[in-house]
Design an enzyme around this catalytic site. Structure first.
Site, PDB file in Angstrom:
ATOM      1  N   THR A  65     -33.365   8.969   3.978  1.00 42.45           N
ATOM      2  CA  THR A  65     -34.551   9.318   4.773  1.00 42.45           C
ATOM      3  C   THR A  65     -34.346   9.046   6.266  1.00 42.45           C
ATOM      4  O   THR A  65     -35.222   9.348   7.075  1.00 42.45           O
ATOM      5  CB  THR A  65     -35.780   8.503   4.297  1.00 42.45           C
ATOM      6  OG1 THR A  65     -35.480   7.111   4.484  1.00 42.45           O
ATOM      7  CG2 THR A  65     -36.074   8.767   2.834  1.00 42.45           C
TER       8      THR A  65
ATOM      9  N   ALA B  89     -32.349   9.075  10.191  1.00 42.42           N
ATOM     10  CA  ALA B  89     -31.997  10.138  11.132  1.00 42.42           C
ATOM     11  C   ALA B  89     -30.698  10.826  10.708  1.00 42.42           C
ATOM     12  O   ALA B  89     -30.593  12.059  10.753  1.00 42.42           O
ATOM     13  CB  ALA B  89     -31.848   9.559  12.543  1.00 42.42           C
TER      14      ALA B  89
ATOM     15  N   ARG C 218     -38.790   0.591   0.551  1.00 46.66           N
ATOM     16  CA  ARG C 218     -39.898   1.080   1.366  1.00 46.66           C
ATOM     17  C   ARG C 218     -40.000   2.605   1.359  1.00 46.66           C
ATOM     18  O   ARG C 218     -41.081   3.180   1.323  1.00 46.66           O
ATOM     19  CB  ARG C 218     -39.712   0.560   2.805  1.00 46.66           C
ATOM     20  CG  ARG C 218     -40.855   0.748   3.746  1.00 46.66           C
ATOM     21  CD  ARG C 218     -40.683  -0.096   5.014  1.00 46.66           C
ATOM     22  NE  ARG C 218     -39.318  -0.009   5.564  1.00 46.66           N
ATOM     23  CZ  ARG C 218     -38.892   0.968   6.358  1.00 46.66           C
ATOM     24  NH1 ARG C 218     -39.695   1.925   6.733  1.00 46.66           N
ATOM     25  NH2 ARG C 218     -37.641   0.980   6.809  1.00 46.66           N
ATOM     26  N   SER C 219     -38.845   3.293   1.424  1.00 51.53           N
ATOM     27  CA  SER C 219     -38.865   4.751   1.503  1.00 51.53           C
ATOM     28  C   SER C 219     -38.750   5.431   0.142  1.00 51.53           C
ATOM     29  O   SER C 219     -38.875   6.663   0.055  1.00 51.53           O
ATOM     30  CB  SER C 219     -37.717   5.233   2.409  1.00 51.53           C
ATOM     31  OG  SER C 219     -37.909   4.782   3.729  1.00 51.53           O
TER      32      SER C 219
ATOM     33  N   CYS D 227     -20.082   7.434  16.634  1.00 55.71           N
ATOM     34  CA  CYS D 227     -20.392   8.744  17.213  1.00 55.71           C
ATOM     35  C   CYS D 227     -19.682   8.988  18.546  1.00 55.71           C
ATOM     36  O   CYS D 227     -19.077  10.042  18.760  1.00 55.71           O
ATOM     37  CB  CYS D 227     -21.896   8.878  17.403  1.00 55.71           C
ATOM     38  SG  CYS D 227     -22.670   7.426  18.148  1.00 55.71           S
TER      39      CYS D 227
ATOM     40  N   SER E 180     -31.419   9.210  19.630  1.00 51.13           N
ATOM     41  CA  SER E 180     -31.403   9.379  18.174  1.00 51.13           C
ATOM     42  C   SER E 180     -30.301   8.544  17.534  1.00 51.13           C
ATOM     43  O   SER E 180     -30.388   8.229  16.354  1.00 51.13           O
ATOM     44  CB  SER E 180     -31.229  10.849  17.791  1.00 51.13           C
ATOM     45  OG  SER E 180     -30.036  11.359  18.364  1.00 51.13           O
ATOM     46  N   GLY E 181     -29.282   8.171  18.305  1.00 53.05           N
ATOM     47  CA  GLY E 181     -28.238   7.290  17.790  1.00 53.05           C
ATOM     48  C   GLY E 181     -28.774   5.935  17.363  1.00 53.05           C
ATOM     49  O   GLY E 181     -28.148   5.238  16.565  1.00 53.05           O
TER      50      GLY E 181
ATOM     51  N   LYS F 178     -15.989  -0.604  20.272  1.00 51.53           N
ATOM     52  CA  LYS F 178     -15.760   0.405  19.232  1.00 51.53           C
ATOM     53  C   LYS F 178     -14.942   1.563  19.798  1.00 51.53           C
ATOM     54  O   LYS F 178     -13.994   2.029  19.160  1.00 51.53           O
ATOM     55  CB  LYS F 178     -17.104   0.937  18.711  1.00 51.53           C
ATOM     56  CG  LYS F 178     -17.838   0.006  17.766  1.00 51.53           C
ATOM     57  CD  LYS F 178     -19.205   0.611  17.387  1.00 51.53           C
ATOM     58  CE  LYS F 178     -20.077  -0.393  16.659  1.00 51.53           C
ATOM     59  NZ  LYS F 178     -21.468   0.113  16.491  1.00 51.53           N
TER      60      LYS F 178
ATOM     61  N   HIS G 109     -24.695  13.329  22.646  1.00 49.24           N
ATOM     62  CA  HIS G 109     -24.041  12.398  23.573  1.00 49.24           C
ATOM     63  C   HIS G 109     -23.199  13.205  24.562  1.00 49.24           C
ATOM     64  O   HIS G 109     -22.478  14.122  24.160  1.00 49.24           O
ATOM     65  CB  HIS G 109     -23.086  11.459  22.825  1.00 49.24           C
ATOM     66  CG  HIS G 109     -23.759  10.428  21.970  1.00 49.24           C
ATOM     67  ND1 HIS G 109     -25.113  10.205  21.968  1.00 49.24           N
ATOM     68  CD2 HIS G 109     -23.224   9.540  21.091  1.00 49.24           C
ATOM     69  CE1 HIS G 109     -25.385   9.218  21.112  1.00 49.24           C
ATOM     70  NE2 HIS G 109     -24.269   8.805  20.573  1.00 49.24           N
TER      71      HIS G 109
END
Lengths: 351, 351
Positions: free
Chosen positions: B12, B14, B40-41, B129, B159-160, B220, B249
């Site tokens: 559920t 992003a 929860r989801s 990403c 959104s990351g 990273k 990005h």
């Protein structure tokens, strides 16, 4: 002397209105403020120290009796009217790119090269916003350790493109959030062929491209830095990017110093004492500058200073300043303050 | 064989919802899609190829009969349940940082190092990403000219940090535009002490700081690039910055190649032919990629390629990709596709 007569050309613009604000606390006496604009904006009333002043259309006769003329209405207006102002005996401080690279014209950041003000032909140029904040932070480091190289990527605010660009960003943001159609008519560069939305986007173009693939904004950072620092040997490449921020340019700056006895702590110490610079650098407290926290402040803020992982002379840092203040209005008024301090302005009323 | 059974952990979220979308067109047969989430989801219904599927709570028994388990629910969930999935015979493709630097775990961008998939212990890691899109663009250049050094400044989408961060950005933007008070509770890093607004701002912190002043996100980029390219000698320093963009990005990337017979035109030619890369580079037509134009596209887009002014081995470029697709969901599904193509997945039903 009972003060200077000061003209503000482009008084109703994003920078012009900030210049009026900065003049209210300027460290020199002011007898008169004359607000000048295009015909379109003439008649508007603006407030200087609780007094309403009607804005007048800029004409060749606007500069009679003016000691200091602060220009911020675009390069064409400066080219047309700055020589007129000089003819009338005014010192022109020009915030456009019209005269910046003219060898006769000093290009000045008061903390960096005030000595350049001593020799001029009536016009002083205010550097580009993205250049000013970078050289203000790098100059003290260069003095201490020398400076070989700079690679900078910018995160520039929309207000640098004027109030209409700012309005367009907010309109686009609202329309995108409401899932409605939106338009782009101004950015990335008013004079260019295509326009792209800036809301919730990042545009890697500020001003127009040259044949080598760099934009004028990127060349400004390279050429103006060399002129202000008086050092053609400095290597400097820029990538200039507009992001959806209203006020405050941020810059990711990589430098290589000459003296490898430099250290993060020494650079921090130097910037702590540097005029016009505020150090905001403590990762353990998540302390670093951001556009929102720099808004409406005159200083240049520096944080995230760290050693490069691969080059013993290399350091990274994050430099933020309000592009309309230190990047424009404040540096302009500050140049006038410095000239006053150095006794370089003769009021016409005393002549 | 009538297809794989595929589990999506964090269905559920992003990235999870994008993984489901990517699976709809995956180049391998699918018998069953099992959607897993937190308690929860659980109970929510999501659509896969016009069929509603009820989301189930992830438990140790969730992986019975699963051939491929795609994890994207945070490092703790991966550490807890990925070994369970492997025990049940599944191949795990993990989109968190939990296993990326584990020497037993391949870290894969299919265009760059598919050969790393041949040897694994059940878990394959999907890189970060910001790393994926950069190495996808730099790998073909490295193959042709070698690669000495990378200095990258990122412009990363909200959104990351998940859907809640995205909502917070929109809420803040609306409140700022309406001149109302706003709150910051999520960014720059969910687990950190202080939170700052991202709307109309730029935050030079993604994830937490280490003692050298770099953030985990910056490490990273350095460590994952070395692992994916199988080259510890590459010099790479990153400055990672969050900006108010929803999806996509952008990266301002400076590189130094080994072979100085490289040129902008040769690099363009190489990227034109590179798999998964789209060249969008023509300054004369104001052609360059942006976050908004890269949204919902699988490719990595490259533009603004230009020679450094000061180093004969130096080039600058602008690399953009949808962080939830190539940066996460698409690269994850693409790893599964590549493993299927290389006959590296044995369906349990065939065992």
């Amino acid at each position: 002397m009972n003060g200077y007569s000061v003209a503000v050309v482009g008084a109703t613009g994003a920078v012009g209105t900030k210049i009026i604000k900065m003049l209210e606390n300027a460290a020199f006496p002011i007898k008169e403020v004359r607000l000048l604009s295009s015909k379109r904006s003439a008649g508007k009333k603006l407030v200087f120290k609780d007094t309403e002043i009607e804005v007048q259309e800029t004409t060749e006769d606007s500069f009679s009796g003016i000691d200091i003329a602060l220009f911020s209405a675009g390069g064409d207006i400066s080219k047309k009217f700055a020589p007129e102002a000089v003819k009338h005996g005014a010192i022109v401080i020009d915030n456009t790119s019209a005269y910046r690279m003219d060898p006769e014209v000093p290009l000045v950041v008061p903390e960096v090269n005030p000595e350049a003000l001593e020799k001029h032909s009536g016009i002083i140029a205010n550097p580009n916003c993205s250049t000013i904040q970078m050289v203000a932070a790098l100059h003290p480091i260069r003095k201490a350790f020398g400076l070989d190289r700079v690679i900078v990527s910018t995160y520039q605010a929309v207000s640098g493109a004027g109030n209409s660009a700012l309005k367009e960003m907010y309109d686009q943001a609202q329309q995108m959030m409401d899932d409605k159609p939106y338009e782009a008519n101004i950015l990335p560069a008013g004079g260019d062929k295509k326009h792209f939305p800036i809301a919730f986007n990042a545009l890697p173009q500020i001003d127009v491209f040259d044949e080598k693939g760099y934009t004028k904004e990127e060349w400004k950072m390279t050429n103006e830095t060399k002129k202000i620092m008086g050092d053609d040997a400095i290597k400097l490449s820029a990538t200039c990017v507009r992001i959806p921020v209203a006020y405050g340019h941020s810059e990711s700056v990589y430098i290589e110093v000459k003296d490898t006895t430099a250290s993060v702590e020494k650079i921090r110490d130097i910037l702590r004492k540097a005029p016009g610079v505020t150090l905001e650098d403590d990762p353990s407290e998540q302390m670093y500058p951001t556009a929102l926290t720099a808004e409406n402040k005159k200083d240049v803020f520096v944080g995230r200073i760290r050693k490069d992982l691969d080059d013993e002379a290399g350091y990274h840092m994050w430099i933020v300043s309000d592009n309309l203040l230190k990047g424009a209005a404040w540096n302009t008024v500050q140049i006038a303050e410095k000239m006053h301090e150095l006794n370089l302005i003769q009021p016409l009323s005393n002549k």
